[in-house]
Design a protein around this motif. Sequence first.
Motif, PDB file in Angstrom:
ATOM      1  N   LYS A 143      32.791  44.575  44.249  1.00 13.83           N
ATOM      2  CA  LYS A 143      33.408  43.309  44.639  1.00 13.83           C
ATOM      3  C   LYS A 143      33.280  42.295  43.508  1.00 13.83           C
ATOM      4  N   ASP A 144      32.086  42.195  42.941  1.00 13.88           N
ATOM      5  CA  ASP A 144      31.861  41.275  41.825  1.00 13.88           C
ATOM      6  C   ASP A 144      32.714  41.638  40.615  1.00 13.88           C
ATOM      7  N   ALA A 145      32.795  42.929  40.308  1.00 17.27           N
ATOM      8  CA  ALA A 145      33.585  43.375  39.159  1.00 17.27           C
ATOM      9  C   ALA A 145      35.065  43.072  39.365  1.00 17.27           C
ATOM     10  N   ARG A 146      35.561  43.291  40.570  1.00 17.63           N
ATOM     11  CA  ARG A 146      36.975  43.002  40.853  1.00 17.63           C
ATOM     12  C   ARG A 146      37.262  41.503  40.757  1.00 17.63           C
ATOM     13  N   GLU A 147      36.373  40.690  41.283  1.00 11.30           N
ATOM     14  CA  GLU A 147      36.554  39.234  41.187  1.00 11.30           C
ATOM     15  C   GLU A 147      36.484  38.775  39.735  1.00 11.30           C
ATOM     16  N   ASN A 148      35.560  39.326  38.987  1.00 10.79           N
ATOM     17  CA  ASN A 148      35.429  38.995  37.573  1.00 10.79           C
ATOM     18  C   ASN A 148      36.683  39.408  36.801  1.00 10.79           C
ATOM     19  N   PHE A 149      37.207  40.596  37.115  1.00 12.08           N
ATOM     20  CA  PHE A 149      38.440  41.056  36.482  1.00 12.08           C
ATOM     21  C   PHE A 149      39.570  40.066  36.713  1.00 12.08           C
ATOM     22  N   LEU A 150      39.765  39.670  37.953  1.00 12.22           N
ATOM     23  CA  LEU A 150      40.842  38.727  38.262  1.00 12.22           C
ATOM     24  C   LEU A 150      40.647  37.389  37.568  1.00 12.22           C
ATOM     25  N   SER A 151      39.411  36.964  37.436  1.00 10.27           N
ATOM     26  CA  SER A 151      39.145  35.670  36.798  1.00 10.27           C
ATOM     27  C   SER A 151      39.412  35.699  35.294  1.00 10.27           C
ATOM     28  N   ARG A 152      39.425  36.871  34.696  1.00  3.61           N
ATOM     29  CA  ARG A 152      39.644  36.989  33.247  1.00  3.61           C
ATOM     30  C   ARG A 152      41.102  37.138  32.853  1.00  3.61           C
ATOM     31  N   ILE A 153      41.970  37.288  33.816  1.00  2.00           N
ATOM     32  CA  ILE A 153      43.388  37.451  33.516  1.00  2.00           C
ATOM     33  C   ILE A 153      43.993  36.072  33.270  1.00  2.00           C
ATOM     34  N   PRO A 154      44.580  35.868  32.090  1.00  2.00           N
ATOM     35  CA  PRO A 154      45.152  34.558  31.777  1.00  2.00           C
ATOM     36  C   PRO A 154      46.322  34.209  32.700  1.00  2.00           C
ATOM     37  N   ASP A 155      46.515  32.920  32.906  1.00  2.00           N
ATOM     38  CA  ASP A 155      47.659  32.462  33.684  1.00  2.00           C
ATOM     39  C   ASP A 155      48.945  32.972  33.039  1.00  2.00           C
ATOM     40  N   GLY A 156      49.871  33.356  33.873  1.00  2.00           N
ATOM     41  CA  GLY A 156      51.158  33.830  33.388  1.00  2.00           C
ATOM     42  C   GLY A 156      51.212  35.328  33.143  1.00  2.00           C
ATOM     43  N   VAL A 157      50.074  35.994  33.190  1.00  2.00           N
ATOM     44  CA  VAL A 157      50.048  37.446  33.008  1.00  2.00           C
ATOM     45  C   VAL A 157      50.180  38.092  34.379  1.00  2.00           C
ATOM     46  N   ASP A 158      51.150  38.972  34.493  1.00  2.00           N
ATOM     47  CA  ASP A 158      51.406  39.636  35.764  1.00  2.00           C
ATOM     48  C   ASP A 158      50.461  40.827  35.912  1.00  2.00           C
ATOM     49  N   ALA A 159      49.339  40.616  36.579  1.00  2.00           N
ATOM     50  CA  ALA A 159      48.360  41.679  36.789  1.00  2.00           C
ATOM     51  C   ALA A 159      47.679  41.459  38.134  1.00  2.00           C
ATOM     52  N   ASP A 160      47.224  42.534  38.720  1.00  2.00           N
ATOM     53  CA  ASP A 160      46.499  42.441  39.986  1.00  2.00           C
ATOM     54  C   ASP A 160      45.413  43.508  40.024  1.00  2.00           C
ATOM     55  N   LEU A 161      44.777  43.637  41.156  1.00  2.00           N
ATOM     56  CA  LEU A 161      43.658  44.576  41.276  1.00  2.00           C
ATOM     57  C   LEU A 161      44.062  46.036  41.129  1.00  2.00           C
ATOM     58  N   SER A 162      45.342  46.340  41.230  1.00  2.00           N
ATOM     59  CA  SER A 162      45.751  47.738  41.080  1.00  2.00           C
ATOM     60  C   SER A 162      45.384  48.264  39.691  1.00  2.00           C
ATOM     61  N   ILE A 163      45.357  47.394  38.701  1.00  2.00           N
ATOM     62  CA  ILE A 163      44.972  47.799  37.348  1.00  2.00           C
ATOM     63  C   ILE A 163      43.494  48.185  37.319  1.00  2.00           C
ATOM     64  N   PHE A 164      42.661  47.347  37.889  1.00  2.00           N
ATOM     65  CA  PHE A 164      41.232  47.654  37.957  1.00  2.00           C
ATOM     66  C   PHE A 164      41.000  48.913  38.778  1.00  2.00           C
ATOM     67  N   ASN A 165      41.616  48.991  39.947  1.00  2.00           N
ATOM     68  CA  ASN A 165      41.422  50.138  40.840  1.00  2.00           C
ATOM     69  C   ASN A 165      41.881  51.438  40.191  1.00  2.00           C
ATOM     70  N   SER A 166      42.944  51.384  39.426  1.00  2.00           N
ATOM     71  CA  SER A 166      43.428  52.567  38.721  1.00  2.00           C
ATOM     72  C   SER A 166      42.409  53.026  37.679  1.00  2.00           C
ATOM     73  N   ALA A 167      41.869  52.097  36.914  1.00  2.00           N
ATOM     74  CA  ALA A 167      40.843  52.438  35.923  1.00  2.00           C
ATOM     75  C   ALA A 167      39.604  53.004  36.608  1.00  2.00           C
TER      76      ALA A 167
END
Length: 75
Positions: A35-59
């Motif tokens: 949970k912490d890693a997923r939240e941290n991942f989302l917080s590191r994505i710059p504004d305007g970048v189209d990304a979501d948790l599916s990237i983390f979950n896939s990795a």
Amino acid sequence: IAKLMVSELLLYNSADIDEGIKSDNLEKKLESKLKDARENFLSRIPDGVDADLSIFNSAWNRFILKRKKALETMK
């Protein structure tokens, strides 16, 4: 970023990951850390970048599949 975060999870939690894989309760065993890693991942994505948790979950899922295979060969 996702691969780095997954690698960090392994680095600091390898015994728990292996035990979770072997006992088939990995997600529960690492629930708060994931949970912490997923939240941290989302917080590191710059504004305007189209990304979501599916990237983390896939990795994460790719890593777990590789780790399961490695553990099977160690039997």
